[in-house]
Design a protein around this motif. Structure first.
Motif, PDB file in Angstrom:
ATOM      1  N   GLY A 100       0.832  -1.197   0.000  1.00 50.28           N
ATOM      2  CA  GLY A 100       0.000   0.000   0.000  1.00 50.28           C
ATOM      3  C   GLY A 100       0.862   1.241   0.000  1.00 50.28           C
ATOM      4  N   ILE A 101       0.211   2.356   0.246  1.00 53.21           N
ATOM      5  CA  ILE A 101       0.920   3.641   0.280  1.00 53.21           C
ATOM      6  C   ILE A 101       1.703   3.737   1.585  1.00 53.21           C
ATOM      7  N   ASP A 102       2.984   4.108   1.491  1.00 50.95           N
ATOM      8  CA  ASP A 102       3.815   4.208   2.696  1.00 50.95           C
ATOM      9  C   ASP A 102       3.481   5.436   3.531  1.00 50.95           C
ATOM     10  N   ARG A 103       3.333   6.558   2.854  1.00 53.39           N
ATOM     11  CA  ARG A 103       3.111   7.814   3.551  1.00 53.39           C
ATOM     12  C   ARG A 103       2.155   8.680   2.755  1.00 53.39           C
ATOM     13  N   VAL A 104       1.290   9.364   3.480  1.00 55.57           N
ATOM     14  CA  VAL A 104       0.472  10.390   2.856  1.00 55.57           C
ATOM     15  C   VAL A 104       0.870  11.717   3.482  1.00 55.57           C
ATOM     16  N   LEU A 105       1.401  12.600   2.675  1.00 55.61           N
ATOM     17  CA  LEU A 105       1.838  13.903   3.174  1.00 55.61           C
ATOM     18  C   LEU A 105       0.737  14.914   2.879  1.00 55.61           C
ATOM     19  N   TYR A 106       0.247  15.507   3.942  1.00 53.56           N
ATOM     20  CA  TYR A 106      -0.840  16.469   3.795  1.00 53.56           C
ATOM     21  C   TYR A 106      -0.288  17.874   4.040  1.00 53.56           C
ATOM     22  N   VAL A 107      -0.179  18.646   2.976  1.00 52.13           N
ATOM     23  CA  VAL A 107       0.330  20.017   3.085  1.00 52.13           C
ATOM     24  C   VAL A 107      -0.846  20.923   3.426  1.00 52.13           C
ATOM     25  N   ASN A 108      -0.865  21.366   4.670  1.00 54.47           N
ATOM     26  CA  ASN A 108      -2.011  22.123   5.137  1.00 54.47           C
ATOM     27  C   ASN A 108      -1.710  23.624   5.190  1.00 54.47           C
ATOM     28  N   VAL A 109      -2.621  24.392   4.629  1.00 54.20           N
ATOM     29  CA  VAL A 109      -2.506  25.858   4.652  1.00 54.20           C
ATOM     30  C   VAL A 109      -3.892  26.396   4.994  1.00 54.20           C
ATOM     31  N   GLU A 172     -14.382  17.356  -0.280  1.00 54.14           N
ATOM     32  CA  GLU A 172     -14.000  16.115  -0.950  1.00 54.14           C
ATOM     33  C   GLU A 172     -12.860  15.401  -0.206  1.00 54.14           C
ATOM     34  N   THR A 173     -11.945  16.185   0.342  1.00 56.65           N
ATOM     35  CA  THR A 173     -10.712  15.625   0.886  1.00 56.65           C
ATOM     36  C   THR A 173     -10.823  15.208   2.340  1.00 56.65           C
ATOM     37  N   GLU A 174     -11.750  15.828   3.069  1.00 58.50           N
ATOM     38  CA  GLU A 174     -11.908  15.519   4.495  1.00 58.50           C
ATOM     39  C   GLU A 174     -11.946  14.009   4.766  1.00 58.50           C
ATOM     40  N   PRO A 175     -12.774  13.255   4.037  1.00 57.33           N
ATOM     41  CA  PRO A 175     -12.826  11.802   4.279  1.00 57.33           C
ATOM     42  C   PRO A 175     -11.489  11.105   4.011  1.00 57.33           C
ATOM     43  N   LEU A 176     -10.698  11.635   3.080  1.00 55.18           N
ATOM     44  CA  LEU A 176      -9.387  11.045   2.782  1.00 55.18           C
ATOM     45  C   LEU A 176      -8.436  11.222   3.955  1.00 55.18           C
ATOM     46  N   VAL A 177      -8.468  12.416   4.539  1.00 51.01           N
ATOM     47  CA  VAL A 177      -7.614  12.697   5.691  1.00 51.01           C
ATOM     48  C   VAL A 177      -7.965  11.725   6.820  1.00 51.01           C
ATOM     49  N   TYR A 180      -6.695   8.000   5.854  1.00 59.85           N
ATOM     50  CA  TYR A 180      -5.255   7.769   5.984  1.00 59.85           C
ATOM     51  C   TYR A 180      -4.762   7.996   7.402  1.00 59.85           C
ATOM     52  N   SER A 181      -5.478   8.812   8.139  1.00 62.95           N
ATOM     53  CA  SER A 181      -5.127   9.031   9.526  1.00 62.95           C
ATOM     54  C   SER A 181      -5.407   7.744  10.317  1.00 62.95           C
ATOM     55  N   ARG A 182      -6.535   7.111  10.038  1.00 65.31           N
ATOM     56  CA  ARG A 182      -6.881   5.850  10.709  1.00 65.31           C
ATOM     57  C   ARG A 182      -5.877   4.745  10.381  1.00 65.31           C
ATOM     58  N   ARG A 187       0.792  12.167   7.504  1.00 64.19           N
ATOM     59  CA  ARG A 187       1.625  13.145   8.198  1.00 64.19           C
ATOM     60  C   ARG A 187       1.174  14.511   7.735  1.00 64.19           C
ATOM     61  N   GLU A 188       0.781  15.353   8.680  1.00 64.97           N
ATOM     62  CA  GLU A 188       0.326  16.683   8.307  1.00 64.97           C
ATOM     63  C   GLU A 188       1.461  17.684   8.463  1.00 64.97           C
ATOM     64  N   ILE A 189       1.682  18.480   7.416  1.00 61.72           N
ATOM     65  CA  ILE A 189       2.781  19.442   7.410  1.00 61.72           C
ATOM     66  C   ILE A 189       2.209  20.840   7.243  1.00 61.72           C
ATOM     67  N   ASN A 190       2.732  21.784   8.026  1.00 56.74           N
ATOM     68  CA  ASN A 190       2.316  23.165   7.884  1.00 56.74           C
ATOM     69  C   ASN A 190       2.938  23.743   6.605  1.00 56.74           C
ATOM     70  N   GLY A 191       2.093  24.090   5.643  1.00 55.84           N
ATOM     71  CA  GLY A 191       2.575  24.540   4.342  1.00 55.84           C
ATOM     72  C   GLY A 191       2.728  26.046   4.219  1.00 55.84           C
ATOM     73  N   GLU A 192       2.784  26.761   5.344  1.00 57.60           N
ATOM     74  CA  GLU A 192       2.805  28.226   5.247  1.00 57.60           C
ATOM     75  C   GLU A 192       4.209  28.833   5.243  1.00 57.60           C
ATOM     76  N   GLY A 193       5.247  28.010   5.345  1.00 58.19           N
ATOM     77  CA  GLY A 193       6.614  28.548   5.315  1.00 58.19           C
ATOM     78  C   GLY A 193       7.121  28.739   3.890  1.00 58.19           C
ATOM     79  N   THR A 194       8.425  29.000   3.765  1.00 57.84           N
ATOM     80  CA  THR A 194       9.027  29.134   2.435  1.00 57.84           C
ATOM     81  C   THR A 194       9.063  27.754   1.764  1.00 57.84           C
ATOM     82  N   VAL A 195       9.298  27.742   0.457  1.00 51.18           N
ATOM     83  CA  VAL A 195       9.367  26.483  -0.290  1.00 51.18           C
ATOM     84  C   VAL A 195      10.416  25.561   0.335  1.00 51.18           C
TER      85      VAL A 195
END
Ligand SMILES: [Zn+2]
Length: 207
Positions: A100-109, A172-177, A180-182, A187-195
């Motif tokens: 399966g998928i190893d990691r789901v990276l959620y870039v949150n802003v 649409e995405t809420e159920p996906l989060v 994958y969280s379950r 992994r949720e990442i704060n996407g508000e910093g520099t690239v």
């Protein structure tokens, strides 16, 4: 990779794929590639688009799965923009079994930050030069630096429309989060910093 429009997900997906030495697919690119090469799946997808219908999940899933099963993806891959819905995620899970998928990276802003980013785009009526209210503002408000033409906003870039697009995305995405969280891979990442800063957080989350 999961993340709303404006979160910089595409840029980060490309960086991660480079860093890990694996391939990357954006679902939009896969569609365009299959349409261009007039593959069986591409033509099937086109038949829906030509009627103005959404391409059904099972076609999108087959398209992505045919890409995943190609030998180039044997060492791993980054998926950008897929899955987008819970049925797509479930289909991906069962297609990748065992494993399966190893990691789901959620870039949150935050939504108001996204609206600022997405609704800040302006274009010159004269020479089509792009501007951005925050990232690349013109010297004089509403006026093109190059030709003096009037700057306008496309309908798609207006705050109202942008907010609506984001609402649809989050719904649409809420159920996906949750999904994958379950399963413990989110992994949720704060996407508000520099690239670079966000990129470093993402790489850290993969270790
Ligand atoms: Zn201009």
């Amino acid at each position: 990779m999961l993340g709303p429009p404006g979160a910089g997900k595409g840029t980060q997906a490309a960086r991660i794929a480079d860093e890990l030495g694996v391939t990357r697919a954006a679902s939009g690119d896969l569609f365009r590639e299959n349409l261009r090469n007039e593959t069986e799946l591409g033509l099937l997808a086109k038949s829906y688009m030509d009627r103005g219908d959404l391409v059904p999940d099972n076609v999108t899933i087959r398209l992505v799965m045919s890409w995943i099963s190609a030998p180039q993806q044997g060492d791993g891959f980054v998926l950008d923009g897929f899955p987008r819905t819970l049925p797509q995620a479930e289909a991906l899970d069962s297609a990748l079994e065992p494993g399966g998928i190893d990691r789901v990276l959620y870039v949150n802003v935050a939504e108001d930050e996204l609206v600022k980013r997405l609704a800040g785009r302006f274009i010159c009526r004269g020479c089509q030069a792009p501007y951005h209210a925050i990232a690349s503002p013109p010297k004089e408000e509403g006026k093109c630096d190059d030709c003096g033409g009037e700057l306008y906003q496309r309908d798609d870039d207006k705050a109202e429309v942008v907010k609506n697009r984001l609402d649809v995305y989050f719904e649409e995405t809420e159920p996906l989060v949750g999904h994958y969280s379950r399963s413990g891979v989110l992994r949720e990442i704060n996407g508000e910093g520099t690239v670079d800063a966000v990129g470093a957080l993402l790489v850290e989350a993969l270790r």
